[in-house]
Write a protein that holds these residues in place. Structure first.
Motif, PDB file in Angstrom:
ATOM      1  N   ALA A 129      35.696  34.294  33.289  1.00 34.06           N
ATOM      2  CA  ALA A 129      36.306  33.327  32.374  1.00 34.06           C
ATOM      3  C   ALA A 129      36.820  32.115  33.139  1.00 34.06           C
ATOM      4  CB  ALA A 129      37.447  33.988  31.601  1.00 34.06           C
ATOM      5  N   GLY A 130      37.456  32.339  34.285  1.00 38.94           N
ATOM      6  CA  GLY A 130      37.938  31.216  35.080  1.00 38.94           C
ATOM      7  C   GLY A 130      36.809  30.331  35.568  1.00 38.94           C
ATOM      8  N   GLY A 131      35.669  30.958  35.923  1.00 43.53           N
ATOM      9  CA  GLY A 131      34.526  30.173  36.382  1.00 43.53           C
ATOM     10  C   GLY A 131      33.940  29.290  35.303  1.00 43.53           C
ATOM     11  N   LEU A 132      34.114  29.657  34.035  1.00 42.96           N
ATOM     12  CA  LEU A 132      33.572  28.838  32.945  1.00 42.96           C
ATOM     13  C   LEU A 132      34.284  27.497  32.835  1.00 42.96           C
ATOM     14  CD1 LEU A 132      33.076  31.503  30.129  1.00 42.96           C
ATOM     15  CD2 LEU A 132      31.289  30.290  31.374  1.00 42.96           C
ATOM     16  N   PHE A 133      35.539  27.416  33.284  1.00 43.20           N
ATOM     17  CA  PHE A 133      36.302  26.180  33.144  1.00 43.20           C
ATOM     18  C   PHE A 133      35.813  25.082  34.093  1.00 43.20           C
ATOM     19  CE2 PHE A 133      39.796  28.875  31.370  1.00 43.20           C
ATOM     20  CZ  PHE A 133      39.936  28.186  30.181  1.00 43.20           C
ATOM     21  N   GLY A 134      35.197  25.459  35.191  1.00 43.31           N
ATOM     22  CA  GLY A 134      34.926  24.472  36.239  1.00 43.31           C
ATOM     23  C   GLY A 134      33.920  23.414  35.848  1.00 43.31           C
ATOM     24  N   GLY A 168      47.652  19.720  33.249  1.00 46.12           N
ATOM     25  CA  GLY A 168      48.843  19.261  33.957  1.00 46.12           C
ATOM     26  C   GLY A 168      48.607  19.100  35.446  1.00 46.12           C
ATOM     27  N   ALA A 169      47.733  19.974  36.018  1.00 48.97           N
ATOM     28  CA  ALA A 169      47.435  19.895  37.453  1.00 48.97           C
ATOM     29  C   ALA A 169      46.376  18.853  37.767  1.00 48.97           C
ATOM     30  CB  ALA A 169      46.973  21.261  37.946  1.00 48.97           C
ATOM     31  N   GLY A 170      45.780  18.240  36.741  1.00 50.12           N
ATOM     32  CA  GLY A 170      44.762  17.229  36.970  1.00 50.12           C
ATOM     33  C   GLY A 170      43.364  17.776  37.153  1.00 50.12           C
ATOM     34  N   SER A 171      43.168  19.104  37.009  1.00 47.40           N
ATOM     35  CA  SER A 171      41.836  19.691  37.169  1.00 47.40           C
ATOM     36  C   SER A 171      40.928  19.368  35.989  1.00 47.40           C
ATOM     37  CB  SER A 171      41.956  21.220  37.320  1.00 47.40           C
ATOM     38  OG  SER A 171      42.756  21.551  38.433  1.00 47.40           O
ATOM     39  N   ILE A 279      45.004  34.149  38.964  1.00 49.35           N
ATOM     40  CA  ILE A 279      43.638  34.149  39.497  1.00 49.35           C
ATOM     41  C   ILE A 279      42.719  33.328  38.601  1.00 49.35           C
ATOM     42  CG2 ILE A 279      41.609  35.614  39.794  1.00 49.35           C
ATOM     43  CD1 ILE A 279      43.157  37.590  41.185  1.00 49.35           C
ATOM     44  N   ILE A 280      42.877  33.472  37.280  1.00 47.79           N
ATOM     45  CA  ILE A 280      42.019  32.729  36.351  1.00 47.79           C
ATOM     46  C   ILE A 280      42.216  31.232  36.547  1.00 47.79           C
ATOM     47  CG2 ILE A 280      41.405  32.424  33.922  1.00 47.79           C
ATOM     48  CD1 ILE A 280      42.611  35.162  33.363  1.00 47.79           C
ATOM     49  N   SER A 281      43.474  30.793  36.677  1.00 49.91           N
ATOM     50  CA  SER A 281      43.748  29.369  36.913  1.00 49.91           C
ATOM     51  C   SER A 281      43.203  28.929  38.269  1.00 49.91           C
ATOM     52  CB  SER A 281      45.262  29.112  36.851  1.00 49.91           C
ATOM     53  OG  SER A 281      45.781  29.465  35.595  1.00 49.91           O
ATOM     54  N   SER A 282      43.329  29.787  39.275  1.00 46.04           N
ATOM     55  CA  SER A 282      42.842  29.437  40.613  1.00 46.04           C
ATOM     56  C   SER A 282      41.319  29.289  40.628  1.00 46.04           C
ATOM     57  CB  SER A 282      43.273  30.508  41.616  1.00 46.04           C
ATOM     58  OG  SER A 282      42.750  30.246  42.895  1.00 46.04           O
ATOM     59  N   VAL A 283      40.620  30.208  39.980  1.00 39.25           N
ATOM     60  CA  VAL A 283      39.156  30.127  39.919  1.00 39.25           C
ATOM     61  C   VAL A 283      38.728  28.898  39.132  1.00 39.25           C
ATOM     62  CG1 VAL A 283      37.076  31.280  39.078  1.00 39.25           C
ATOM     63  CG2 VAL A 283      38.862  32.610  40.192  1.00 39.25           C
ATOM     64  N   ALA A 284      39.474  28.561  38.075  1.00 36.94           N
ATOM     65  CA  ALA A 284      39.149  27.370  37.281  1.00 36.94           C
ATOM     66  C   ALA A 284      39.304  26.095  38.103  1.00 36.94           C
ATOM     67  CB  ALA A 284      40.043  27.317  36.045  1.00 36.94           C
ATOM     68  N   CYS A 289      37.428  34.603  43.434  1.00 36.10           N
ATOM     69  CA  CYS A 289      38.124  35.883  43.301  1.00 36.10           C
ATOM     70  C   CYS A 289      38.113  36.661  44.614  1.00 36.10           C
ATOM     71  CB  CYS A 289      37.459  36.717  42.198  1.00 36.10           C
ATOM     72  SG  CYS A 289      38.123  36.407  40.541  1.00 36.10           S
ATOM     73  N   GLU A 290      37.056  36.457  45.407  1.00 35.01           N
ATOM     74  CA  GLU A 290      36.940  37.194  46.666  1.00 35.01           C
ATOM     75  C   GLU A 290      38.118  36.917  47.603  1.00 35.01           C
ATOM     76  OE1 GLU A 290      34.583  35.559  45.202  1.00 35.01           O
ATOM     77  OE2 GLU A 290      33.102  37.127  44.690  1.00 35.01           O
ATOM     78  N   ALA A 291      38.732  35.741  47.462  1.00 37.74           N
ATOM     79  CA  ALA A 291      39.850  35.393  48.351  1.00 37.74           C
ATOM     80  C   ALA A 291      41.076  36.261  48.090  1.00 37.74           C
ATOM     81  CB  ALA A 291      40.214  33.915  48.172  1.00 37.74           C
ATOM     82  N   TYR A 292      41.117  36.969  46.983  1.00 37.53           N
ATOM     83  CA  TYR A 292      42.277  37.788  46.641  1.00 37.53           C
ATOM     84  C   TYR A 292      42.053  39.267  46.971  1.00 37.53           C
ATOM     85  CZ  TYR A 292      44.055  33.730  44.116  1.00 37.53           C
ATOM     86  OH  TYR A 292      44.532  32.482  43.782  1.00 37.53           O
ATOM     87  N   TYR A 293      40.932  39.573  47.613  1.00 40.93           N
ATOM     88  CA  TYR A 293      40.610  40.975  47.893  1.00 40.93           C
ATOM     89  C   TYR A 293      40.276  41.159  49.366  1.00 40.93           C
ATOM     90  CZ  TYR A 293      40.543  41.815  42.897  1.00 40.93           C
ATOM     91  OH  TYR A 293      40.911  41.932  41.587  1.00 40.93           O
ATOM     92  N   PRO A 294      40.523  42.379  49.906  1.00 43.62           N
ATOM     93  CA  PRO A 294      41.175  43.524  49.245  1.00 43.62           C
ATOM     94  C   PRO A 294      42.674  43.313  49.111  1.00 43.62           C
ATOM     95  CG  PRO A 294      40.730  44.034  51.525  1.00 43.62           C
ATOM     96  CD  PRO A 294      40.137  42.685  51.287  1.00 43.62           C
ATOM     97  N   THR A 295      43.263  43.956  48.125  1.00 44.39           N
ATOM     98  CA  THR A 295      44.706  43.811  47.918  1.00 44.39           C
ATOM     99  C   THR A 295      45.461  44.502  49.056  1.00 44.39           C
ATOM    100  OG1 THR A 295      44.794  45.821  46.585  1.00 44.39           O
ATOM    101  CG2 THR A 295      44.408  43.763  45.424  1.00 44.39           C
ATOM    102  N   GLU A 296      46.615  43.986  49.387  1.00 46.80           N
ATOM    103  CA  GLU A 296      47.413  44.589  50.450  1.00 46.80           C
ATOM    104  C   GLU A 296      48.888  44.287  50.237  1.00 46.80           C
ATOM    105  OE1 GLU A 296      47.099  41.016  53.782  1.00 46.80           O
ATOM    106  OE2 GLU A 296      45.827  42.805  53.990  1.00 46.80           O
ATOM    107  N   CYS A 297      49.716  45.213  50.641  1.00 46.81           N
ATOM    108  CA  CYS A 297      51.162  45.024  50.625  1.00 46.81           C
ATOM    109  C   CYS A 297      51.637  44.844  52.067  1.00 46.81           C
ATOM    110  CB  CYS A 297      51.859  46.215  49.966  1.00 46.81           C
ATOM    111  SG  CYS A 297      51.356  46.471  48.235  1.00 46.81           S
TER     112      CYS A 297
END
Length: 635
Positions: A129-134, A168-171, A279-284, A289-297
């Motif tokens: 869904a985020g990729g559709l915005f671009g 608002g972010a100008g994207s 993530i959706i806003s970031s991908v847009a 999405c790959e930049a957020y994986y693997p998850t880690e604490c």
């Protein structure tokens, strides 16, 4: 004496079909056997007259059942409504209290199921869904993207909030953002359409519920059909909202408040799964999405919001910022595939909960309405349309979701508590109420452009209401279209699936691909787009000509009914095969036939029941002018 026997048998067969539609064959054989045993007359004439009378009676019965929306309440007083509603014995009040508690119980989990379904959809389809915005500046593409993203995320509130933040972010510039919120207005109606399909088991309830759900669709489609090209030509929403926000001072330090029904649902829902909208806003905005994986604490391995979200990295499934805990489906070291799998499981759980709660809710409502006169119910729900709009708007503002409002009302339409005419203004009010979410998101933005988009969403719905509601002639258009769609479900129960596939996926994807050809840098692709557009227009013109001039509507109706009839015949043969064989055997023994003949006839009947789909079609088509039940019996 023979004529009297025939008339008695004919009338009894008519009542048999009326009272036991599901056991038609069994009931028919028993009645015929009794008459033949006593009179030994020619059977063919009795069958013809019996079926003729039975079908006439059945058609009249169906007309009575489907005529509830036309109940005359002019002679019904509010005193009758009050006595029916409030005058009960102590035992009756106890039962009413128990029923109300069950309604609230099922209603809570019904709304929970809707939220779980939406959250699962966000996790499952968030990256796509985020990729559709671009990069979609084409008006048609922007409209379709807003619609598809809302269908995928199952939430127009989420979609409009993302659009507002991107503007608002100008994207995204203001104009594409306006087109996207128009598309989001269409996409939000898919949820209550899915809810209507939960009443698939009852043809009458499905017809009413589907019409009540799609009246929302029809209003949104018709409003876009008029206001979308008007905005392209004049830019009226952009100009109007620019003038309104000219002197507005944004408050970037403000905080968006979340409340409403989600305050009650969140404790249970957030313990299972929480979607990460960032993530959706970031991908847009161009991220991956790959930049957020693997998850880690953090190295301590503690699963908390601070350790995983602030000091570590989270993916599509987030932790709870308020409580600091992480939900059940959150995994440290999770991959994108594992998160989307968890989202799919949550989506499936949401659908199961939705169907179960819908069944329970409808059952309880039916029990509560048992014994109440139809005219009393219609009188109690006959509220002025503009008051209904305010009610719909208020409920949606409280729950902060138009999908929840319309989805809760849809089963009420199915059981007959709310008519389609009364459902229409409620959905219009819900459309207005859902724009508050976008306005709240724009309040905490640091630009005026985001507020422009949020206000454009509001004015789009207001203008649509002004076009399609105040004038009775215009008001009947979306209502009539919705009722027609409801009738199609009666002809063929597979129609809702076809409608969803075409209206929310097939047609939008076709228009999206076609619009991309026109904005391509290649002249060859532009020419291809022109050719495909001409073919599409000619095909549409031919379809309309066939529909209105060549009686296409009747042909479609016959096609739908034939498909449904074939399915009903198969189900009836499976359900009634054993009773039918036993009844035929008893009948043959009454008239003195040999056992070998009984076995031979049963073998012939078994071959008929094992016929292929192609043979069943041939039976239906060859007997098109006769009643299908008669054709089946003769076979």
């Amino acid at each position: 004496m023979m004529i009297s026997q025939r008339r008695r048998r004919t009338g009894r067969l008519g009542l048999c079909i009326m009272e036991k539609k599901g056991e038609f064959l069994n009931c028919f054989i028993k009645d015929w056997g009794a008459g033949l045993f006593f009179s030994q007359i020619d059977f063919s004439g009795a069958v013809s007259s019996s079926l003729s009378l039975a079908i006439t009676l059945q058609n009249s019965y169906n007309e009575i059942l489907t005529g509830n929306d036309e109940v005359d309440i002019s002679g019904t007083t509010w005193n009758e409504v009050f006595r029916t509603c409030c005058c009960h014995s102590a035992n009756e009040w106890i039962m009413i209290s128990v029923h109300v508690m069950f309604v609230l119980f099922f209603l809570y989990w019904f709304i929970f199921a809707l939220e779980l379904l939406g959250t699962g959809a966000k996790v499952l389809t968030g990256c796509a869904a985020g990729g559709l915005f671009g990069g979609n500046t084409n008006p048609v593409a922007s409209l379709i993207v807003g619609m598809l993203v809302t269908v995928l995320l199952q939430s127009s509130s989420t979609t409009t909030s993302i659009i507002v933040s991107l503007v608002g972010a100008g994207s995204i510039s203001v104009e594409p953002g306006i087109y996207m919120v128009m598309g989001a207005n269409i996409g939000t109606s898919v949820t209550n359409t899915i809810v209507a399909m939960g009443q698939m088991g009852n043809g009458e309830e499905l017809e009413r519920a589907f019409a009540g759900a799609t009246v929302h669709d029809m209003f949104n489609f018709l409003s876009v059909l008029i206001l979308f090209p008007l905005e392209i030509i004049t830019g009226m929403f952009a100009a109007m909202t620019a003038a309104i926000v000219k002197d507005w001072n944004p408050d970037p330090d403000g905080e968006k408040k979340s409340g409403g029904i989600k305050t009650i649902i969140s404790p249970v829902l957030d313990s299972i799964i929480i979607s990460n909208s960032k993530i959706i806003s970031s991908v847009a905005k161009g991220g991956t999405c790959e930049a957020y994986y693997p998850t880690e604490c953090n190295p301590s391995g503690t699963r908390t919001y601070q350790a995983c979200n602030n000091d570590g990295r989270v993916g599509l499934i987030d932790c709870n910022k308020e409580t600091g805990g992480c939900p059940l489906f959150f995994q440290e070291g999770a991959t994108q595939k594992s998160d989307t799998t968890s989202g799919g499981i949550a989506l499936l759980m949401g659908i199961i909960f939705l169907v179960l709660c819908l069944m329970g809710l409808v059952t309880i409502l039916k029990r509560m309405l048992l014994g109440a006169s139809t005219r009393i119910i219609k009188k109690a729900t006959a509220i002025n349309g503009y008051v209904s709009m305010l009610i719909g708007c208020g409920i949606t503002m409280a729950v902060q979701s138009s999908s929840v409002t319309t989805s809760v009302l849809t089963p009420l339409v199915g059981v007959g508590m709310v008519s389609i005419d009364e459902m229409f203004p409620l959905t219009l009010g819900a459309n207005i109420g859902t724009t508050i979410t976008g306005i709240l998101a724009a309040v905490v933005s640091d630009t005026t452009t985001s507020m422009q988009v949020a206000l454009s969403h509001f004015f789009f719905n207001v203008f649509g209401i002004c076009i399609w509601y105040p004038v009775p002639l215009m008001r009947r258009v979306p209502i009539a279209m919705a009722k027609a769609l409801g009738r199609y479900t009666r002809w063929w129960k597979g129609f809702p699936f076809l409608y969803l596939a075409v209206a929310f996926f097939g047609l939008p994807l076709l228009l999206l691909g076609l619009s991309d050809l026109f904005v391509s840098d290649s002249a060859a692709l532009v020419v291809l787009g022109v050719i495909l557009l001409i073919i599409l227009i000619l095909g549409l013109a031919k379809a309309l000509w066939w529909w209105f001039k060549k009686d296409g509507a009747s042909k479609i109706e016959a096609c739908f009914k034939r498909r449904q009839l074939k399915r009903d015949i198969h189900e009836r043969l499976v359900d009634e095969w054993d009773p039918l064989v036993n009844s035929v055997s008893a009948l043959k023994s009454h008239v003195g036939l040999e056992e070998e003949e009984v076995i031979k006839d049963c073998e012939v009947e078994k071959k008929v029941s094992d016929a292929t789909d192609e043979q069943a079609d041939n039976v239906v088509e060859s007997d098109g002018k006769k009643d299908p039940k008669s054709s089946l019996l003769s076979a």
